[in-house]
Motif scaffolding. Structure first.
Motif, PDB file in Angstrom:
ATOM      1  N   ARG A 124       0.878  -1.182   0.000  1.00 61.60           N
ATOM      2  CA  ARG A 124       0.000   0.000   0.000  1.00 61.60           C
ATOM      3  C   ARG A 124       0.908   1.222   0.000  1.00 61.60           C
ATOM      4  O   ARG A 124       1.659   1.439   0.951  1.00 61.60           O
ATOM      5  N   LEU A 125       0.853   2.003  -1.060  1.00 61.92           N
ATOM      6  CA  LEU A 125       1.757   3.146  -1.177  1.00 61.92           C
ATOM      7  C   LEU A 125       1.535   4.174  -0.078  1.00 61.92           C
ATOM      8  O   LEU A 125       2.433   4.945   0.249  1.00 61.92           O
ATOM      9  N   GLY A 126       0.360   4.165   0.504  1.00 61.82           N
ATOM     10  CA  GLY A 126       0.099   5.073   1.618  1.00 61.82           C
ATOM     11  C   GLY A 126       0.949   4.766   2.832  1.00 61.82           C
ATOM     12  O   GLY A 126       1.146   5.630   3.695  1.00 61.82           O
ATOM     13  N   ASP A 127       1.459   3.535   2.914  1.00 62.03           N
ATOM     14  CA  ASP A 127       2.290   3.133   4.050  1.00 62.03           C
ATOM     15  C   ASP A 127       3.774   3.399   3.815  1.00 62.03           C
ATOM     16  O   ASP A 127       4.581   3.243   4.729  1.00 62.03           O
ATOM     17  N   VAL A 128       4.138   3.778   2.605  1.00 65.24           N
ATOM     18  CA  VAL A 128       5.554   3.991   2.263  1.00 65.24           C
ATOM     19  C   VAL A 128       6.009   5.356   2.777  1.00 65.24           C
ATOM     20  O   VAL A 128       5.344   6.369   2.548  1.00 65.24           O
ATOM     21  N   GLU A 129       7.144   5.371   3.480  1.00 58.79           N
ATOM     22  CA  GLU A 129       7.663   6.616   4.047  1.00 58.79           C
ATOM     23  C   GLU A 129       9.059   6.971   3.539  1.00 58.79           C
ATOM     24  O   GLU A 129       9.500   8.110   3.681  1.00 58.79           O
ATOM     25  N   GLN A 130       9.770   6.009   2.962  1.00 57.27           N
ATOM     26  CA  GLN A 130      11.130   6.272   2.497  1.00 57.27           C
ATOM     27  C   GLN A 130      11.518   5.264   1.423  1.00 57.27           C
ATOM     28  O   GLN A 130      10.772   4.327   1.147  1.00 57.27           O
ATOM     29  N   GLY A 131      12.686   5.499   0.820  1.00 56.01           N
ATOM     30  CA  GLY A 131      13.174   4.580  -0.197  1.00 56.01           C
ATOM     31  C   GLY A 131      12.819   5.026  -1.608  1.00 56.01           C
ATOM     32  O   GLY A 131      12.253   6.107  -1.821  1.00 56.01           O
ATOM     33  N   PRO A 132      13.134   4.197  -2.607  1.00 62.21           N
ATOM     34  CA  PRO A 132      12.929   4.554  -4.018  1.00 62.21           C
ATOM     35  C   PRO A 132      11.480   4.905  -4.371  1.00 62.21           C
ATOM     36  O   PRO A 132      11.244   5.813  -5.166  1.00 62.21           O
ATOM     37  N   LEU A 133      10.529   4.181  -3.792  1.00 58.86           N
ATOM     38  CA  LEU A 133       9.125   4.491  -4.086  1.00 58.86           C
ATOM     39  C   LEU A 133       8.738   5.869  -3.554  1.00 58.86           C
ATOM     40  O   LEU A 133       8.034   6.629  -4.223  1.00 58.86           O
ATOM     41  N   MET A 134       9.205   6.188  -2.358  1.00 61.74           N
ATOM     42  CA  MET A 134       8.910   7.497  -1.786  1.00 61.74           C
ATOM     43  C   MET A 134       9.570   8.595  -2.608  1.00 61.74           C
ATOM     44  O   MET A 134       8.966   9.648  -2.858  1.00 61.74           O
ATOM     45  N   ASP A 135      10.796   8.343  -3.050  1.00 60.47           N
ATOM     46  CA  ASP A 135      11.491   9.320  -3.899  1.00 60.47           C
ATOM     47  C   ASP A 135      10.715   9.555  -5.189  1.00 60.47           C
ATOM     48  O   ASP A 135      10.594  10.692  -5.658  1.00 60.47           O
ATOM     49  N   MET A 137       7.486   9.162  -5.654  1.00 58.65           N
ATOM     50  CA  MET A 137       6.264   9.910  -5.351  1.00 58.65           C
ATOM     51  C   MET A 137       6.555  11.398  -5.182  1.00 58.65           C
ATOM     52  O   MET A 137       5.813  12.251  -5.678  1.00 58.65           O
ATOM     53  N   LEU A 138       7.654  11.710  -4.496  1.00 58.82           N
ATOM     54  CA  LEU A 138       7.997  13.112  -4.254  1.00 58.82           C
ATOM     55  C   LEU A 138       8.349  13.855  -5.537  1.00 58.82           C
ATOM     56  O   LEU A 138       8.190  15.075  -5.617  1.00 58.82           O
ATOM     57  N   THR A 139       8.833  13.135  -6.535  1.00 54.91           N
ATOM     58  CA  THR A 139       9.255  13.785  -7.784  1.00 54.91           C
ATOM     59  C   THR A 139       8.279  13.536  -8.938  1.00 54.91           C
ATOM     60  O   THR A 139       8.581  13.867 -10.082  1.00 54.91           O
ATOM     61  N   GLY A 141       5.233  14.815  -9.355  1.00 56.48           N
ATOM     62  CA  GLY A 141       4.309  15.899  -9.675  1.00 56.48           C
ATOM     63  C   GLY A 141       2.948  15.703  -9.029  1.00 56.48           C
ATOM     64  O   GLY A 141       2.119  16.616  -9.011  1.00 56.48           O
ATOM     65  N   PHE A 142       2.714  14.502  -8.502  1.00 54.82           N
ATOM     66  CA  PHE A 142       1.500  14.214  -7.739  1.00 54.82           C
ATOM     67  C   PHE A 142       1.819  14.309  -6.249  1.00 54.82           C
ATOM     68  O   PHE A 142       2.975  14.192  -5.841  1.00 54.82           O
ATOM     69  N   THR A 143       0.794  14.483  -5.447  1.00 53.47           N
ATOM     70  CA  THR A 143       0.987  14.352  -4.006  1.00 53.47           C
ATOM     71  C   THR A 143       0.846  12.875  -3.648  1.00 53.47           C
ATOM     72  O   THR A 143       0.300  12.078  -4.426  1.00 53.47           O
ATOM     73  N   LYS A 144       1.306  12.536  -2.481  1.00 48.81           N
ATOM     74  CA  LYS A 144       1.185  11.150  -2.035  1.00 48.81           C
ATOM     75  C   LYS A 144      -0.287  10.752  -1.947  1.00 48.81           C
ATOM     76  O   LYS A 144      -0.664   9.623  -2.297  1.00 48.81           O
ATOM     77  N   GLU A 145      -1.114  11.685  -1.505  1.00 55.09           N
ATOM     78  CA  GLU A 145      -2.544  11.404  -1.383  1.00 55.09           C
ATOM     79  C   GLU A 145      -3.167  11.088  -2.744  1.00 55.09           C
ATOM     80  O   GLU A 145      -4.033  10.207  -2.856  1.00 55.09           O
ATOM     81  N   GLU A 146      -2.725  11.792  -3.771  1.00 53.89           N
ATOM     82  CA  GLU A 146      -3.251  11.539  -5.110  1.00 53.89           C
ATOM     83  C   GLU A 146      -2.815  10.169  -5.624  1.00 53.89           C
ATOM     84  O   GLU A 146      -3.594   9.463  -6.278  1.00 53.89           O
TER      85      GLU A 146
END
Length: 215
Positions: A124-135, A137-139, A141-146
Motif C-alpha cells: 500500500r503506497l500510503g504506508d511507504v515513508e522512504q526509499g525509491p518508491l517514496m522518492d 512519489m515526491l518527484t 508531480g502528484f501528491t502522495k494522497e493523489e
C-alpha cells in the motif's frame, strides 16, 4: 675588533634576519583549513528556486497523467485472485500491473516495479515513508494522497486455480474504469493546490530536488 669577530657578527646577523623573515611569512600565512574555508566561501552557492522546481514538477505531472490515461484506455487491470474482500495487487498472476505501478514503469522505473512485485506484491503506497518508491512519489508531480487514490484496491473475483467469476470480473473492470475517471477529474480539479504541496514537500529534501532538476 678582529676579522674573525667581525665575520661571526655578520653571519649571526644574516641568520637572524632569515629566521625573522621566515617566521614572519609563517605568521602572515593563514592556516590551511582557513584557506579552504575561504575558497569554499568564494564558490557560488546553489539555491532552490521554487518557481523552477514547480515548473519541473508540473512537467512530470503532465507526463504521469498521460501515462495514467493510457493505462485507463488499455483497460487491463490486475485481478485479485488472492484474498477475499479488497486488496491492493501490484501485479497479478497474469502479469497485469496496477495503475500506480503502470505509471511508475512508464516513467522509466522498470526494475523498481519488478522488484516491488517480487518482494511486496500487496504493498500500500500510503504506508511507504522512504526509499525509491517514496522518492518517486515526491518527484512525480502528484501528491502522495493523489497516488494513493490512483492505487485502487481490487475486489476478489475468485481463485484462478478453481474457477473465476467471469461476470464479476467484468463488473470489477467497469467499476475500476469509473473510479479511475473520477480520480482523473479530481487530479485536474485540484492541480493548483496539489502542485504547491508537492513543491513544498520536495523542497524539504534538497538533494532529491537537485537530482530532479539536474536530470
Amino acid at each position: 675588533m678582529s676579522r674573525l669577530a667581525i665575520a661571526f657578527a655578520l653571519v649571526t646577523s644574516l641568520t637572524t634576519s632569515v629566521f625573522a623573515s621566515s617566521a614572519g611569512a609563517q605568521f602572515a600565512r593563514p592556516p590551511a583549513a582557513q584557506v579552504e574555508l575561504r575558497a569554499e566561501a568564494r564558490m557560488p552557492m546553489r539555491y532552490l528556486d521554487r518557481a523552477v522546481l514547480r515548473a519541473k514538477l508540473l512537467e512530470r505531472r503532465a507526463q504521469n497523467l498521460a501515462h495514467f490515461r493510457a493505462y485507463q484506455k488499455k483497460g487491463t487491470f490486475p485481478a485479485n485472485t488472492f484474498l477475499e474482500g479488497e486488496l491492493n495487487v501490484w501485479v497479478d498472476d497474469f502479469g497485469n500491473i496496477c495503475a500506480a505501478a503502470s505509471i511508475i514503469k512508464a516513467s522509466g522505473n522498470v526494475e523498481l516495479v519488478k522488484r516491488v512485485g517480487d518482494e511486496t506484491n500487496f504493498i500500500r503506497l500510503g504506508d511507504v515513508e522512504q526509499g525509491p518508491l517514496m522518492d518517486w512519489m515526491l518527484t512525480s508531480g502528484f501528491t502522495k494522497e493523489e497516488i494513493v487514490a490512483i492505487q485502487r484496491p481490487m475486489a476478489y473475483i475468485g481463485d484462478e486455480r478453481q474457477q473465476l467469476n467471469r461476470p464479476f470480473q467484468l463488473a470489477e473492470t467497469e467499476r475500476l474504469k469509473k473510479l479511475y475517471k473520477t480520480v482523473e477529474r479530481s487530479l485536474l480539479k485540484g492541480q493548483k493546490k496539489s502542485i504547491e504541496l508537492a513543491v513544498t514537500r520536495l523542497m524539504q529534501n534538497p538533494d532529491l530536488a537537485w537530482k530532479l532538476l539536474d536530470s
